[in-house]
Write an enzyme that holds these catalytic residues in place. Sequence first.
Site, mmCIF file in Angstrom:
data_model
loop_
_atom_site.group_PDB
_atom_site.id
_atom_site.type_symbol
_atom_site.label_atom_id
_atom_site.label_comp_id
_atom_site.label_asym_id
_atom_site.label_seq_id
_atom_site.Cartn_x
_atom_site.Cartn_y
_atom_site.Cartn_z
ATOM 1 N NE ARG A 273 0.577 1.562 4.381
ATOM 2 C CZ ARG A 273 1.859 1.858 4.417
ATOM 3 N NH1 ARG A 273 2.515 2.115 3.317
ATOM 4 N NH2 ARG A 273 2.506 1.904 5.582
ATOM 5 C CD GLU B 289 2.240 8.111 6.431
ATOM 6 O OE1 GLU B 289 1.740 7.065 6.897
ATOM 7 O OE2 GLU B 289 2.314 8.348 5.210
ATOM 8 N N GLY C 178 8.618 1.287 3.222
ATOM 9 C CA GLY C 178 7.450 2.077 3.599
ATOM 10 C C GLY C 178 6.202 1.711 2.813
ATOM 11 C CB SER D 124 7.039 -5.667 2.194
ATOM 12 O OG SER D 124 7.954 -5.298 3.199
ATOM 13 C CG ASP E 13 0.309 -0.487 7.381
ATOM 14 O OD1 ASP E 13 -0.088 0.623 6.982
ATOM 15 O OD2 ASP E 13 1.375 -0.648 7.993
ATOM 16 C CE LYS F 71 5.455 -2.066 9.462
ATOM 17 N NZ LYS F 71 3.979 -2.195 9.510
#
Length: 385
Positions: free
Chosen positions: A14, A20, A112, A115, A159, A203
Amino acid sequence: MASTQMGVVRAPGRVNLIGEHIDYCGLPVFPMAIQRSVRIAFDARADREVQLGNRDPGFAASTFTLTQQIPPARAGDWGNYARAAGQALIQRFPSLRGIDALVESDLPIAAGLSSSSALVVAMALAILHANGVTMAPLELMDLLARGERYVGTAGGGMDQSIILGAQAGCASRIEFHPLRLTPTPVPAGWRFIVAWSLVHAEKSGAVQQVYNERTRSSDEARRLLARRLGLPESTTYPALLEAGSVEELLEAGSTLAGQFARRFRHVVTEAMRVGQAEAAMAAADLAAFGRLLDASHASLRDDYEVSHPELDQLVELAREAGAAGARLTGAGFGGSIVALCPAGRAAEVLAELEARFYAPRGAAGAAGRYAFSAEPSGGAEVIRA
Ligand code: GLA
């Protein structure tokens, strides 16, 4: 090994267009799914093992058992995202059996573009399908958003929701508590360019600490502000935004101690931009959407402090190349930018980024691999049973 339930599942990455670092504040965000994805070919097993392989030799095979408490692999191991899916599902369906799973992906990692959540979602759908179990989409989004915290990141729900709930051709406003997705068609003449900064933002790695710190400081800012306004400390961000005008809130927020004032200002102004951006898209007002992207980037850079010099540079170059606006997308600290331009300008923007960003960094030929035009895509699905 039983092989009654085989299939292939696809879960897209995405790009968040705007909104954000506010999903974990319970405020709406506005992402879209993209054409790149994680795919898993799976085969049901008779036992409770999950045997995980990856077409990319850089990712070692990994095995775990669907027990009530699935022990994590070492921190940073990609297999933990699969375990996160297994752990979330097994608490809901205690007798699930395992799968053999082969993963492949054309989504850049740590860029970002989510995944990791795509892997969580694909894995969950593979396990559910192999077991002949279905779940309501909204319930699954919520379960997996909480489930992904298994890896140690205190993420919000954006997400998993967009990866599961996206509609082809559209971006979606996602509201939380209760969860709701509202699509808006992306105008045919718009192109969203995604470009990776070449800086990894893992992340489950270095970014985790700083990301989690932002979730804490924005929450502390909320608590302090509520107290200042004489409201209960439990007052949520959405409730704060209903309690006063934006001007009043920003005025009150400016009296908080330095860092909290800035964090608070980002959250409130970004929430305003989400509604404005959605309206600009519905009106096909490209210039207005572009200005909101620029304002979002400035806020993320200066008030929320999640940018990176390479992201700032990419944003500048994209604008100079003719984008209507650009900003960092995703958690930041590296990763990618998203830039908006008219369709007729996309090739030029990509060529400029290639010449002025990638080539000088020894990554010539990168536009295509690292920078591409994102197509608003549909959500995750079983593509072959
Ligand atoms: C990560 C998280 C999301 C969201 C973004 C920042 O992608 O997983 O929940 O917080 O960062 O907007």
